[in-house]
Design a protein around this motif. Structure first.
Motif, PDB file in Angstrom:
ATOM      1  N   GLU A 123      42.781 -27.743  39.785  1.00  0.00           N
ATOM      2  CA  GLU A 123      41.854 -28.162  40.831  1.00  0.00           C
ATOM      3  C   GLU A 123      41.863 -29.677  41.003  1.00  0.00           C
ATOM      4  OE1 GLU A 123      40.175 -26.382  42.991  1.00  0.00           O
ATOM      5  OE2 GLU A 123      41.120 -24.583  42.157  1.00  0.00           O
ATOM      6  N   THR A 124      41.995 -30.395  39.889  1.00  0.00           N
ATOM      7  CA  THR A 124      42.044 -31.858  39.966  1.00  0.00           C
ATOM      8  C   THR A 124      43.282 -32.323  40.724  1.00  0.00           C
ATOM      9  OG1 THR A 124      40.853 -32.062  37.867  1.00  0.00           O
ATOM     10  CG2 THR A 124      42.101 -33.979  38.619  1.00  0.00           C
ATOM     11  N   VAL A 125      44.428 -31.735  40.373  1.00  0.00           N
ATOM     12  CA  VAL A 125      45.670 -32.094  41.063  1.00  0.00           C
ATOM     13  C   VAL A 125      45.595 -31.705  42.534  1.00  0.00           C
ATOM     14  CG1 VAL A 125      48.147 -31.653  41.180  1.00  0.00           C
ATOM     15  CG2 VAL A 125      47.040 -31.928  38.955  1.00  0.00           C
ATOM     16  N   LYS A 126      45.040 -30.543  42.808  1.00  0.00           N
ATOM     17  CA  LYS A 126      44.913 -30.078  44.189  1.00  0.00           C
ATOM     18  C   LYS A 126      44.058 -31.028  45.016  1.00  0.00           C
ATOM     19  CE  LYS A 126      42.973 -26.228  46.843  1.00  0.00           C
ATOM     20  NZ  LYS A 126      42.303 -24.910  46.758  1.00  0.00           N
ATOM     21  N   THR A 127      42.930 -31.440  44.456  1.00  0.00           N
ATOM     22  CA  THR A 127      42.047 -32.370  45.166  1.00  0.00           C
ATOM     23  C   THR A 127      42.736 -33.706  45.406  1.00  0.00           C
ATOM     24  OG1 THR A 127      40.108 -31.323  44.165  1.00  0.00           O
ATOM     25  CG2 THR A 127      39.817 -33.535  45.094  1.00  0.00           C
ATOM     26  N   MET A 128      43.468 -34.184  44.413  1.00  0.00           N
ATOM     27  CA  MET A 128      44.169 -35.459  44.547  1.00  0.00           C
ATOM     28  C   MET A 128      45.218 -35.390  45.657  1.00  0.00           C
ATOM     29  SD  MET A 128      46.353 -37.530  41.656  1.00  0.00           S
ATOM     30  CE  MET A 128      47.606 -36.230  41.614  1.00  0.00           C
ATOM     31  N   VAL A 129      45.976 -34.291  45.696  1.00  0.00           N
ATOM     32  CA  VAL A 129      47.008 -34.138  46.725  1.00  0.00           C
ATOM     33  C   VAL A 129      46.372 -34.045  48.108  1.00  0.00           C
ATOM     34  CG1 VAL A 129      48.836 -32.625  47.587  1.00  0.00           C
ATOM     35  CG2 VAL A 129      48.663 -33.095  45.140  1.00  0.00           C
ATOM     36  N   GLU A 130      45.275 -33.308  48.218  1.00  0.00           N
ATOM     37  CA  GLU A 130      44.590 -33.193  49.509  1.00  0.00           C
ATOM     38  C   GLU A 130      44.085 -34.553  49.984  1.00  0.00           C
ATOM     39  OE1 GLU A 130      42.840 -28.615  49.227  1.00  0.00           O
ATOM     40  OE2 GLU A 130      41.615 -30.321  48.577  1.00  0.00           O
ATOM     41  N   ASN A 131      43.535 -35.336  49.077  1.00  0.00           N
ATOM     42  CA  ASN A 131      43.055 -36.671  49.450  1.00  0.00           C
ATOM     43  C   ASN A 131      44.201 -37.569  49.898  1.00  0.00           C
ATOM     44  OD1 ASN A 131      40.397 -36.021  48.881  1.00  0.00           O
ATOM     45  ND2 ASN A 131      40.506 -36.753  46.768  1.00  0.00           N
ATOM     46  N   MET A 132      45.328 -37.469  49.209  1.00  0.00           N
ATOM     47  CA  MET A 132      46.491 -38.263  49.608  1.00  0.00           C
ATOM     48  C   MET A 132      46.965 -37.870  51.000  1.00  0.00           C
ATOM     49  SD  MET A 132      48.727 -38.452  46.080  1.00  0.00           S
ATOM     50  CE  MET A 132      50.090 -39.233  46.951  1.00  0.00           C
ATOM     51  N   GLY A 133      46.960 -36.579  51.282  1.00  0.00           N
ATOM     52  CA  GLY A 133      47.378 -36.124  52.603  1.00  0.00           C
ATOM     53  C   GLY A 133      46.488 -36.651  53.710  1.00  0.00           C
ATOM     54  N   GLU A 134      45.212 -36.840  53.405  1.00  0.00           N
ATOM     55  CA  GLU A 134      44.267 -37.308  54.414  1.00  0.00           C
ATOM     56  C   GLU A 134      44.264 -38.822  54.573  1.00  0.00           C
ATOM     57  OE1 GLU A 134      40.553 -35.789  53.170  1.00  0.00           O
ATOM     58  OE2 GLU A 134      41.043 -33.680  53.572  1.00  0.00           O
ATOM     59  N   THR A 135      44.578 -39.545  53.509  1.00  0.00           N
ATOM     60  CA  THR A 135      44.383 -40.998  53.534  1.00  0.00           C
ATOM     61  C   THR A 135      45.670 -41.819  53.539  1.00  0.00           C
ATOM     62  OG1 THR A 135      44.246 -41.084  51.108  1.00  0.00           O
ATOM     63  CG2 THR A 135      42.193 -40.748  52.315  1.00  0.00           C
ATOM     64  N   VAL A 136      46.762 -41.286  53.006  1.00  0.00           N
ATOM     65  CA  VAL A 136      47.970 -42.099  52.840  1.00  0.00           C
ATOM     66  C   VAL A 136      48.627 -42.371  54.188  1.00  0.00           C
ATOM     67  CG1 VAL A 136      50.336 -42.082  51.955  1.00  0.00           C
ATOM     68  CG2 VAL A 136      48.441 -41.428  50.467  1.00  0.00           C
ATOM     69  N   ASN A 137      48.922 -43.634  54.421  1.00  0.00           N
ATOM     70  CA  ASN A 137      49.728 -44.056  55.563  1.00  0.00           C
ATOM     71  C   ASN A 137      51.081 -44.485  55.009  1.00  0.00           C
ATOM     72  OD1 ASN A 137      50.894 -45.132  57.836  1.00  0.00           O
ATOM     73  ND2 ASN A 137      49.438 -46.815  58.067  1.00  0.00           N
ATOM     74  N   LEU A 138      52.100 -43.691  55.262  1.00  0.00           N
ATOM     75  CA  LEU A 138      53.402 -43.937  54.640  1.00  0.00           C
ATOM     76  C   LEU A 138      54.004 -45.269  55.069  1.00  0.00           C
ATOM     77  CD1 LEU A 138      55.053 -42.386  52.584  1.00  0.00           C
ATOM     78  CD2 LEU A 138      56.391 -41.393  54.448  1.00  0.00           C
ATOM     79  N   PHE A 139      53.544 -45.806  56.192  1.00  0.00           N
ATOM     80  CA  PHE A 139      54.028 -47.121  56.605  1.00  0.00           C
ATOM     81  C   PHE A 139      53.667 -48.202  55.585  1.00  0.00           C
ATOM     82  CE2 PHE A 139      54.121 -45.601  61.191  1.00  0.00           C
ATOM     83  CZ  PHE A 139      55.507 -45.667  61.277  1.00  0.00           C
ATOM     84  N   SER A 140      52.671 -47.925  54.749  1.00  0.00           N
ATOM     85  CA  SER A 140      52.278 -48.914  53.738  1.00  0.00           C
ATOM     86  C   SER A 140      53.380 -49.154  52.716  1.00  0.00           C
ATOM     87  CB  SER A 140      51.001 -48.468  53.026  1.00  0.00           C
ATOM     88  OG  SER A 140      51.205 -47.254  52.313  1.00  0.00           O
ATOM     89  N   MET A 141      54.414 -48.298  52.713  1.00  0.00           N
ATOM     90  CA  MET A 141      55.564 -48.544  51.847  1.00  0.00           C
ATOM     91  C   MET A 141      56.250 -49.868  52.179  1.00  0.00           C
ATOM     92  SD  MET A 141      56.184 -46.466  49.417  1.00  0.00           S
ATOM     93  CE  MET A 141      57.841 -47.073  49.123  1.00  0.00           C
ATOM     94  N   LEU A 142      56.014 -50.392  53.367  1.00  0.00           N
ATOM     95  CA  LEU A 142      56.608 -51.678  53.727  1.00  0.00           C
ATOM     96  C   LEU A 142      56.099 -52.798  52.826  1.00  0.00           C
ATOM     97  CD1 LEU A 142      56.413 -51.409  57.625  1.00  0.00           C
ATOM     98  CD2 LEU A 142      58.468 -51.240  56.204  1.00  0.00           C
ATOM     99  N   SER A 143      54.910 -52.637  52.273  1.00  0.00           N
ATOM    100  CA  SER A 143      54.349 -53.664  51.386  1.00  0.00           C
ATOM    101  C   SER A 143      54.608 -53.379  49.918  1.00  0.00           C
ATOM    102  CB  SER A 143      52.830 -53.776  51.593  1.00  0.00           C
ATOM    103  OG  SER A 143      52.522 -54.253  52.874  1.00  0.00           O
ATOM    104  N   SER A 144      54.934 -52.139  49.589  1.00  0.00           N
ATOM    105  CA  SER A 144      54.925 -51.725  48.188  1.00  0.00           C
ATOM    106  C   SER A 144      56.094 -52.196  47.340  1.00  0.00           C
ATOM    107  CB  SER A 144      54.812 -50.194  48.111  1.00  0.00           C
ATOM    108  OG  SER A 144      53.618 -49.756  48.715  1.00  0.00           O
ATOM    109  N   PRO A 145      57.359 -52.151  47.818  1.00  0.00           N
ATOM    110  CA  PRO A 145      58.465 -52.442  46.899  1.00  0.00           C
ATOM    111  C   PRO A 145      58.337 -53.773  46.175  1.00  0.00           C
ATOM    112  CG  PRO A 145      59.307 -51.498  48.924  1.00  0.00           C
ATOM    113  CD  PRO A 145      57.843 -51.739  49.144  1.00  0.00           C
TER     114      PRO A 145
END
Length: 340
Positions: A84-106
């Protein structure tokens, strides 16, 4: 003869506070260094979002199938809670993550919006959302954005390194060398990942087996392993600085970082601690400002300034010590030549 012998680091090198102060004074004379992090954060805020929601939902469905599978099904309350913890974490990532933010991450370009889910202003109509529908699309987008982020980061850090090393930045020169620096960084990352897999997997298996036989001994080994990883991180902390300030290749950059930390171990630990404390504390400050448009603008500008100042200070810390090391080596070489 050891090149570090005879170097009196505390007497000749600025400390943590002096280095941080010098970093921000340098930044104040070159405020154009803030442009890259500011532009990226404004893009994350006002531009389109690249959502991984569909992929996250597929992962959640797979987890549910695993949980209810007759062979892999959950049988204990602890396992159910973990699922349930992993499931909740994945669901939150799906709702909040903007993959364009990878431009800042490397290359860790300062960004206040990478870790915050701020919606576009209402006058933009909520902003456009582009979705990544399949794992294959996610992988392709991830790799592409990682490479682009490495190039953008190379331009940003290249400019900072020019200011620290030469006293002024040259945008055209930074752009021309961005591909080289980005490729060196990618080689460094791939090499470190391969080393981590080759060394980490056998070590993890060994600790797992020992834990089955003796939980206490396994716990102690885990503590020792994490302490070792922290120590390795400290010695490799200035590797990126060496890549740009010294124009070093990946392996040589690691060796230069190790040499710098050996020269000023206590100062390096203090400097790293200061950066960690500031970096972890600033998000709370920006969150406390609220989510209004004015607060978001202030957060973007403030975070770009604080983060870039730390980046400049880190390169100055490395520059001062590597110059002393090189000077010491040249002095030793001249003495040896004169003795001949």
């Amino acid at each position: 003869m050891n090149a570090l012998q005879g170097v009196s680091a505390p007497a000749r090198l600025p400390g943590v506070i002096d280095t941080l102060s010098t970093g921000y004074r340098t930044l104040n004379r070159h405020l154009y260094l803030l442009l890259v992090p500011i532009v990226l954060d404004v893009f994350y805020w006002l531009g389109p979002r690249l959502s991984v929601g569909p992929v996250a939902r597929q992962i959640v469905q797979t987890l549910e199938q695993m949980r209810t599978s007759p062979t892999l099904g959950v049988t204990t309350p602890q396992t159910t809670q973990s699922f349930e913890t992993v499931k909740t974490m994945v669901e939150n990532m799906g709702e909040t993550v903007n993959l364009f933010s990878m431009l800042s991450s490397p290359l860790s370009i300062p960004s206040v919006l990478v870790s915050r889910d701020l919606k576009a202003p209402s006058w933009l109509g909520g902003g456009m959302v582009v979705t990544v529908a399949t794992p294959a699309q996610f992988l392709g987008a991830f790799v592409l954005l990682f490479v682009l982020g490495a190039i953008v980061g190379a331009v940003y850090l290249g400019l900072v390194a020019q200011v620290v090393r030469d006293g002024r930045g040259h945008l055209i020169a930074a752009i021309r060398r961005a591909g080289l620096y980005a490729s060196r960084y990618i080689v460094l990352v791939v090499g470190l990942l391969m080393a981590a897999i080759m060394m980490g997997l056998p070590l993890a298996l060994l600790i797992g087996l020992i834990t089955l036989l003796s939980p206490l001994l396994g716990t102690l080994l885990m503590v020792v392993m994490w302490a070792g990883l922290l120590w390795l991180y400290l010695y490799a902390f200035f590797t990126i600085d060496a890549l740009f300030v010294s124009d070093a290749r990946p392996l040589m950059a690691i060796l230069k970082s190790i040499t710098v930390v050996r020269l000023s171990t206590s100062s390096a630990m203090g400097f790293l601690l200061a950066i960690v404390v500031i970096s972890l504390g600033m998000p709370y400050v920006w969150s406390a400002l609220g989510g209004s448009e004015i607060a978001t603008l202030v957060s973007i500008l403030g975070n770009a300034y604080i983060g870039t100042g730390l980046t400049v200070a880190s390169m100055i810390f490395y520059r001062d010590r590597i110059r002393l090391i090189v000077s010491n080596q040249m002095t030793i070489q001249r003495r040896e030549d004169s003795a001949l």
